[in-house]
Motif scaffolding. Sequence first.
Motif, PDB file in Angstrom:
ATOM      1  N   GLN A 156       0.938  -1.090   0.229  1.00 16.46           N
ATOM      2  CA  GLN A 156      -0.207   0.267   0.404  1.00 16.46           C
ATOM      3  C   GLN A 156       0.817   0.586  -0.066  1.00 16.46           C
ATOM      4  N   LEU A 157       1.607   1.603   0.428  1.00 21.99           N
ATOM      5  CA  LEU A 157       2.597   2.108   0.887  1.00 21.99           C
ATOM      6  C   LEU A 157       3.115   2.413  -0.201  1.00 21.99           C
ATOM      7  N   THR A 158       3.563   1.734  -1.186  1.00 22.96           N
ATOM      8  CA  THR A 158       4.232   1.650  -2.423  1.00 22.96           C
ATOM      9  C   THR A 158       3.443   2.155  -3.636  1.00 22.96           C
ATOM     10  N   LEU A 161       2.708   6.014  -2.946  1.00 21.39           N
ATOM     11  CA  LEU A 161       4.185   6.739  -3.409  1.00 21.39           C
ATOM     12  C   LEU A 161       3.659   7.023  -5.231  1.00 21.39           C
ATOM     13  N   ARG A 162       3.463   5.662  -6.180  1.00 22.21           N
ATOM     14  CA  ARG A 162       2.992   5.749  -7.727  1.00 22.21           C
ATOM     15  C   ARG A 162       1.936   7.015  -7.593  1.00 22.21           C
ATOM     16  N   ALA A 203       9.648  11.742  -0.269  1.00 21.43           N
ATOM     17  CA  ALA A 203       9.233  10.495  -0.850  1.00 21.43           C
ATOM     18  C   ALA A 203      10.615   9.440  -0.751  1.00 21.43           C
ATOM     19  N   SER A 204      11.449   9.773  -0.771  1.00 18.57           N
ATOM     20  CA  SER A 204      12.396   9.043   0.026  1.00 18.57           C
ATOM     21  C   SER A 204      12.138   8.330   1.793  1.00 18.57           C
ATOM     22  N   LEU A 246      10.162   3.240  -9.403  1.00 19.07           N
ATOM     23  CA  LEU A 246       9.824   5.042  -9.000  1.00 19.07           C
ATOM     24  C   LEU A 246      11.383   5.598  -8.283  1.00 19.07           C
ATOM     25  N   GLU A 247      12.020   4.766  -7.505  1.00 23.36           N
ATOM     26  CA  GLU A 247      13.098   4.932  -7.170  1.00 23.36           C
ATOM     27  C   GLU A 247      13.964   5.553  -8.164  1.00 23.36           C
TER      28      GLU A 247
END
Length: 288
Positions: A156-158, A161-162, A203-204, A246-247
């Motif tokens: 969910q955290l991923t 971020l997306r 975001a990091s 994303l990174e």
Amino acid sequence: MEASRAITRKSASNLALAFVLLPKPKRDAMAALYAFCREVDDVADDESIPVEQRRVSLAAWREDIRRACGSEQPQFEVNRELQSVIRRYQLPFEHFDELIQGVEMDLDIKRYRDHDELELYCFRVASVVGLLSIEVFGYTDPACRDYAIYLGKALQLTNILRDVRTDAERGRIYLPLAELARFQVAPDEILRFEYSERFFQLASSIAERARHFYRLANQTLPRRDRRSMVAAELMGSVYWRLLRKLERKRFNVFGPHLTRLNKGQKILLILRTWCRLAVGVMAPNYGA
């Protein structure tokens, strides 16, 4: 299961993708579970309908899934298909209720003060789905429940971020306000889709928290249950690759197109997961 299969096919989601590695009875069961999740989420997200009307609709879904978990006949077709799955795998009403509480949060909450508030949301809308799913997958060690909770939060955290831009278009910011303040990012910057070095640092920090939950999931899943968790492990691999992508973009997620894995990348992950299972390599393919 025709209605559930149709909803699952139409969604083309990463979660539905993972079902391909399951035997047909479990694949059908997961399609029914996924269809329920999709339906209640769509009710909450349909902003063409007034909030109070959506709240009433979700209350109707709660009562109907209560019927499905008991001995009554559900009214909604998806719940009628899900009822046999609920009985076969003894899925508790409490988990379905918690999931509905999670999507109800989206009716009222546009901002989250801190990680504790956000993680409650992540638990309800993602970890609870994991707790339901592992009952279908089958497991022997109760530690699988912790695994489901950790992996759900990581996924969910991923997603959060997306989806920063998509959520901002709806006036929502899931990144905790305390973290925005720590990195001196104003909420209005996100709502205006403004990328900056400060946003990258913010975001990091969220990505590192996601990595923490990927690592916990990696460490917690008992070795003897890894084979039965193959669909969940594929999900972990897909979203881990998404996080890495994303990174590499330095979390510049304000463009008009969502960051996704392409079809070839997904097929490769399916094949890799299947091959690792076939040759007995049981180590997770994420979280390093």
